[in-house]
Write a protein that holds these residues in place. Structure first.
Motif, PDB file in Angstrom:
ATOM      1  N   VAL A   1      26.693 125.819  -4.658  1.00  0.00           N
ATOM      2  CA  VAL A   1      25.899 126.901  -5.010  1.00  0.00           C
ATOM      3  C   VAL A   1      25.751 126.933  -6.731  1.00  0.00           C
TER       4      VAL A   1
ATOM      5  N   ASP B   1      31.468 127.376  -2.967  1.00  0.00           N
ATOM      6  CA  ASP B   1      30.827 127.964  -4.167  1.00  0.00           C
ATOM      7  C   ASP B   1      30.380 127.265  -5.185  1.00  0.00           C
TER       8      ASP B   1
ATOM      9  N   LYS C   1      22.941 125.484   2.321  1.00  0.00           N
ATOM     10  CA  LYS C   1      24.034 125.293   2.254  1.00  0.00           C
ATOM     11  C   LYS C   1      24.202 124.530   4.110  1.00  0.00           C
TER      12      LYS C   1
ATOM     13  N   TYR D   1      25.011 131.054   6.205  1.00  0.00           N
ATOM     14  CA  TYR D   1      24.238 131.091   5.576  1.00  0.00           C
ATOM     15  C   TYR D   1      22.398 131.202   6.002  1.00  0.00           C
TER      16      TYR D   1
END
Ligand code: 6PG
Length: 479
Positions: free
Chosen positions: A341, A338, A353, A378
């Motif tokens: 990102v 997270d 990712k 991903y």
């Protein structure tokens, strides 16, 4: 001939990286150190490497073929800036300066900008794997320009660890992207280590098993879904006997954990980005707490269970702890990704990712089979909003969450600190809650500061006239 690559800074990491480079087909390595003694020592000890030594920056630059490429391996901080200044002085446009230290990514952004103005390329590259990785194959996370990657890519690929046939290096993104991702790697490393330490502590107190017996448990776990370098070395550390006292080494090591700062950076950055990396934060704080002897001594007599508890079925408890560890580990990685990102969005990096998880499979401290599952998640959904919701991970937490709860309850009842286990579970429950008491917090904020709130049933922003007739009015959104 000339060298195609140079290394500045010949402490252990630098020497090992230089030797790694020299051992690969096609590389000739120039070396430079602040004091020539270290250079001479490396030359004497490793004649097979065919190093081209330099005494100063002028000679170093003259020894390198163009475009010159040099990797700086000095302790992150002011020293890095000093070396960069010297290299900028003797290098020319098109040359490449690589910082392979654990630099703070915002420093890398600043340095890249300044160096780029001279026409020289600057690449901040995270390098993981400790001394052994540097020598035999680390995981490498380079940032910088695509142009620099053209030259640098083949060299870094030649020295990186190999996982399932693929070199553990990829161009992460521009400027500070590589050091950002290395920082998150270290944050996850902190969480992973703390979770393993909590698992050990719970098993030891819960079952009375010796460190050597627990080493066997970790060795066993290392053959299953928890397979990883950190689980493997945990077994080694627990099995070690102190030669001086004959006690388990873990019992004679002072229980105050050190830190060089990358974990704290991860949390500071995540706070700025608004990403709840609670498992990583608890791991950082657990080290801070451990290193407060005066506070710990002052609090030692405070009441509470003494950390011993009766487990009826030791095997079942150990299995519960294993499952709690796996679930919490998934949360730590989910939170770390997270943060990647959010960082990528904030700083404009196009970070793949799945590729990051792939280059962490070998060489680095958090290397594990498990990372393949992240790459797959991903690949299946590049826009995945939370790793823990991907099918594989959702299944894993579904399967383990009851054991996870039992372990957190047992720890709380017995007075055994399990900050990473319990905060990971709280995060998980927070994420999946259909209603959070955040509604009440909004009400409180509106009461004392007219901070306003939104409603579940109507568009707009509202405020209650708390000190008036308590009717509701439409308000301008001021957050
Ligand atoms: C690695 C390690 C390495 C080092 C860190 C953490 O990836 O090879 O993360 O960078 O171990 O500096 O060290 P601390 O625990 O001292 O912060």
């Amino acid at each position: 001939g000339k060298a195609n690559i140079g290394v500045v800074g010949l402490a252990v990491m630098g020497s090992n990286l230089a030797r790694n480079l020299a051992s690969r087909e096609g590389n000739t390595v120039a070396i430079l150190n602040r004091s020539y003694e270290k250079t001479q020592k490396l030359l004497d000890e490793h004649p097979e490497a065919g190093f081209l030594p330099a005494r100063d920056y002028e000679e170093f630059a003259a020894t390198l073929a163009k475009p010159r490429t040099a990797i700086i391996m000095v302790k992150a901080g002011r020293g890095t800036d000093a070396v960069i200044d010297e290299l900028v002085r003797v290098f020319e446009p098109g040359d490449i300066i690589v910082d392979g230290g654990n630099a703070l990514f915002t420093d890398t952004i600043r340095r890249e900008k300044a160096v780029r103005e001279t026409g020289i390329n600057f690449v901040g590259a995270g390098i993981s794997g400790g001394e052994e990785g540097a020598l035999n194959g680390p995981s490498i996370m380079p940032g910088g320009s695509a142009e620099a990657w053209q030259t640098l890519g083949p060299i870094l690929r030649s020295i990186a660890a190999v996982a399932e046939g693929e070199p553990c290096v990829t161009h992460v993104g521009t400027d500070g992207a590589g050091h950002f991702v290395k920082m998150i790697h270290n944050g996850i490393e902190y969480a992973d280590m703390q979770l393993i330490a909590e698992a050990y502590d719970l098993i030891r107190r819960g079952t009375g098993k010796s460190p050597a017996e627990i080493a066997d448990i970790f060795a066993e776990w290392n053959r299953g879904e928890l397979e990883s370098y950190l689980i493997e070395i945990t077994a080694e550390v627990l099995r070690q006997t102190d030669p001086a006292t004959g006690e388990p080494l873990v019992d004679v090591i002072l229980d105050q954990a050190g830190a060089k700062g990358t974990g704290a950076w991860t949390v500071q950055t995540a706070l700025d980005l608004g990403v709840p990396v609670s498992g990583i934060a608890e791991a950082v704080f657990a080290r801070s707490l451990s290193s407060k002897p005066a506070q710990r001594a002052a609090a030692a007599e405070l009441p509470g269970p003494d950390g011993t508890f009766d487990i009826h079925d030791a095997d079942a408890f150990v299995e519960d702890v294993r499952q709690a560890l796996y679930a919490s580990k998934i949360i730590a990685y989910s939170q770390g990704f997270d943060a990647i990102v959010a960082g990528a969005e904030q700083y404009g990096w196009d970070i793949k990712k799945g590729d990051i998880a792939a280059i962490w499979r070998g060489g680095c401290i958090i290397r594990a089979q498990f990372l393949n599952r992240i790459t797959e998640a991903y690949a299946a959904d590049p826009g995945l909003v939370a790793l823990v919701t991907a099918p594989y991970f959702a299944d894993a937490v579904t399967r383990t969450q009851q054991a996870w709860r039992r372990v957190v309850v047992a720890a709380a009842e017995a007075g055994i600190p399990s900050p990473a286990f319990s905060s990971s579970l709280a995060y998980y429950d927070g994420l999946r809650a259909d209603r959070l008491p955040a509604a009440l917090v909004q009400g409180q904020r509106d009461f004392f500061g007219a901070h306003t709130y939104k409603r579940i049933d109507r568009e707009g922003t509202f405020h209650t006239l708390w000190s008036g007739d308590r009717s509701e009015v439409s308000a301008v959104d001021t957050h």
